[in-house]
Design a protein around this motif. Structure first.
Motif, short mmCIF file in Angstrom:
data_model
loop_
_atom_site.label_atom_id
_atom_site.label_comp_id
_atom_site.label_asym_id
_atom_site.label_seq_id
_atom_site.Cartn_x
_atom_site.Cartn_y
_atom_site.Cartn_z
N ASP A 131 -2.32 -13.34 0.90
CA ASP A 131 -1.87 -12.25 1.57
C ASP A 131 -1.59 -11.09 0.47
N THR A 132 -2.43 -10.14 0.03
CA THR A 132 -2.01 -9.43 -1.12
C THR A 132 -1.12 -8.22 -0.70
N GLY A 133 -1.07 -8.04 0.60
CA GLY A 133 -0.08 -7.18 1.35
C GLY A 133 1.32 -7.55 1.06
N TYR B 267 2.42 -6.66 -2.25
CA TYR B 267 3.03 -5.14 -2.28
C TYR B 267 4.40 -5.06 -1.71
N ARG B 268 4.60 -5.65 -0.43
CA ARG B 268 5.67 -5.63 0.21
C ARG B 268 6.81 -6.28 -0.55
N ALA B 269 6.66 -7.40 -1.39
CA ALA B 269 7.66 -8.05 -2.20
C ALA B 269 8.25 -7.16 -3.21
N VAL C 180 6.34 0.82 1.84
CA VAL C 180 5.17 0.17 1.13
C VAL C 180 4.12 0.95 0.50
N SER C 181 3.69 1.94 1.29
CA SER C 181 2.45 2.73 0.85
C SER C 181 2.92 3.44 -0.43
N LYS C 182 3.98 3.91 -0.55
CA LYS C 182 4.51 4.52 -1.70
C LYS C 182 4.42 3.64 -2.82
N VAL C 183 5.00 2.53 -2.63
CA VAL C 183 4.97 1.59 -3.75
C VAL C 183 3.69 1.21 -4.28
N ALA C 184 2.59 0.98 -3.27
CA ALA C 184 1.54 0.55 -3.56
C ALA C 184 0.75 1.66 -4.15
N ALA C 185 0.99 2.94 -4.08
CA ALA C 185 0.21 3.98 -4.66
C ALA C 185 0.36 3.82 -6.17
N VAL D 173 2.01 -0.74 -10.47
CA VAL D 173 2.47 -1.92 -9.75
C VAL D 173 0.81 -2.41 -9.33
N ARG D 174 -0.27 -1.84 -9.20
CA ARG D 174 -1.45 -2.46 -8.63
C ARG D 174 -1.97 -2.99 -9.98
N HIS D 175 -1.93 -2.63 -11.27
CA HIS D 175 -2.37 -3.36 -12.18
C HIS D 175 -1.73 -4.72 -12.46
N GLY E 238 -6.61 -7.59 2.16
CA GLY E 238 -5.94 -6.42 1.52
C GLY E 238 -6.38 -5.07 1.78
N ARG E 239 -6.62 -4.16 0.72
CA ARG E 239 -7.04 -3.30 1.11
C ARG E 239 -8.32 -2.62 -0.20
N ASP E 240 -8.19 -3.51 -1.18
CA ASP E 240 -8.99 -3.00 -2.39
C ASP E 240 -9.58 -4.51 -2.75
N ILE E 241 -9.80 -5.30 -2.21
CA ILE E 241 -10.06 -6.92 -2.68
C ILE E 241 -11.85 -6.84 -2.77
N GLU F 172 0.83 7.06 9.47
CA GLU F 172 1.05 7.31 8.11
C GLU F 172 0.46 6.33 6.94
N ARG F 173 0.72 5.16 7.22
CA ARG F 173 0.31 4.16 5.99
C ARG F 173 -1.24 4.47 5.92
N ASP F 174 -2.06 4.63 6.98
CA ASP F 174 -3.58 4.66 7.00
C ASP F 174 -3.88 5.86 6.09
N ILE G 164 -1.84 7.58 3.78
CA ILE G 164 -1.47 7.25 2.38
C ILE G 164 -2.36 6.29 1.48
N ASP G 165 -2.62 5.15 2.40
CA ASP G 165 -3.66 4.14 1.76
C ASP G 165 -4.87 4.56 1.49
N SER G 166 -5.52 5.49 2.34
CA SER G 166 -6.91 5.94 2.23
C SER G 166 -6.93 7.33 1.37
N THR G 167 -5.85 7.87 1.09
CA THR G 167 -6.11 9.08 0.13
C THR G 167 -5.33 8.71 -1.17
N ARG G 168 -4.79 7.80 -1.64
CA ARG G 168 -4.19 7.74 -2.70
C ARG G 168 -5.45 7.64 -4.00
N LYS G 169 -4.86 7.93 -5.16
CA LYS G 169 -5.81 8.16 -6.46
C LYS G 169 -6.29 6.91 -6.74
O1 DC Z 1 -1.46 -5.82 4.91
P1 DC Z 1 -0.11 -5.16 4.90
O2 DC Z 1 0.25 -4.11 5.90
O3 DC Z 1 1.12 -6.22 4.61
O4 DC Z 1 0.28 -4.35 3.46
C1 DC Z 1 1.23 -3.57 3.19
C2 DC Z 1 0.79 -2.39 2.40
O5 DC Z 1 0.42 -2.67 0.96
C3 DC Z 1 -0.33 -1.37 2.85
O6 DC Z 1 0.20 -0.31 3.68
C4 DC Z 1 -1.27 -0.91 1.65
C5 DC Z 1 -0.65 -1.90 0.67
N1 DC Z 1 -1.93 -2.87 -0.08
C6 DC Z 1 -2.57 -2.08 -0.92
O7 DC Z 1 -2.50 -1.20 -1.27
N2 DC Z 1 -3.38 -3.37 -1.46
C7 DC Z 1 -3.72 -4.34 -1.05
N3 DC Z 1 -4.66 -5.05 -1.65
C8 DC Z 1 -2.83 -4.87 0.14
C9 DC Z 1 -1.80 -4.04 0.61
#
Ligand code: DC
Length: 231
Positions: free
Chosen positions: A33-35, A38-40, A103-108, A112-114, A133-136, A183-185, A187-192
């Motif tokens: 669960d990669t989300g 990011y939550r951690a 979490v979406s702010k941290v995931a941007a 952190v992503r690296h 996740g979002r980018d698997i 809001e998360r939709d 941020i998650d889909s428009t981040r760089k």
């Molecule tokens: O799946 P989730 O709702 O627990 O994920 C939490 C947040 O983490 C989600 O808003 C975006 C981010 N995320 C991400 O950017 N990339 C991933 N692979 C997984 C989650």
């Protein structure tokens, strides 16, 4: 039997983790669960005062990243792996609306992503993994043999997340959950860095009108077809 990599991406609360756990259990694969990762990191930032509704000290979080150790430990009773932050079980702490709101702010943040993508690639290097996740399918495992992209309407997803939070005993209102989902939709889909996009070779699964059984059977069929192709 050849093991494959299964990448499940999609918007929040589309039921990715539910079906990912079912499929991993059925195949004897590892579920990641990669989300939760990011939550951690978000929970760490909250605990250390790096993020609050008015302020986010990105530099401080990036500086402390080497001190963040995330791990998973399988819980036999629950049937899935729980997430640990620096040795402490934080599975329950990371599922709150407060963590979801940051979490979406941290995931941007690219740093952190690296860090997390590197760990995810190590966890899946031997295949036999179901990762959601979002980018698997686009970044972590662009060569995954099976990629799914899950969708459902924002209202359906908010209703599911709302029920989950109420069942845990959290006091939340539906509108706040719906706003957070939207809001998360956004941020998650428009981040760089690594925005949420559907990989070209991903298969769409819209589960707005599917029961859990229907969804499981449909996805299992796709998994079996993919495994046969790779044998
Ligand atoms: O799946 P989730 O709702 O627990 O994920 C939490 C947040 O983490 C989600 O808003 C975006 C981010 N995320 C991400 O950017 N990339 C991933 N692979 C997984 C989650």
């Amino acid at each position: 039997m050849n093991k494959i990599t299964i990448a499940i991406d999609g918007f929040s609360s589309t039921g990715k983790s539910t079906v990912a756990k079912q499929i991993a259990k059925h195949l004897g694969y590892v579920y990641v669960d990669t989300g939760a990762m990011y939550r951690a990191v978000t929970f760490y930032a909250m605990q250390n005062g790096f993020i609050n509704p008015d302020d986010f000290n990105v530099e401080a979080l990036v500086y402390h990243l080497p001190q963040i150790e995330i791990s998973f430990k399988f819980n036999d009773a629950l049937g899935f792996a729980e997430v640990y932050l620096n040795g402490k079980n934080i599975e329950k702490d990371i599922r709150t609306l407060e963590v979801s709101s940051f979490v979406s702010k941290v995931a941007a943040i690219s740093e952190v992503r690296h860090k997390l993508v590197e760990q995810q690639q190590r966890m899946g290097k031997d295949k036999g993994v179901v990762m959601d996740g979002r980018d698997i399918g686009t970044v972590v495992f662009p060569e995954a043999e099976l990629k799914l992209f899950m969708t459902a309407s924002a209202e359906t997803r908010a209703e599911r997340r709302y029920q989950e939070l109420i069942e845990r005993g959290d006091k939340v209102d539906y509108e706040a959950v719906l706003n957070n989902v939207k809001e998360r939709d956004h941020i998650d889909s428009t981040r760089k860095d690594s925005p949420l996009v559907k990989a070209k070779d991903a298969i769409d699964i819209d589960n707005s009108n599917m029961t859990l059984d229907e969804q499981f059977n449909k996805i299992l069929q796709l998994v079996n077809m993919t495994i046969e192709d790779y044998e």
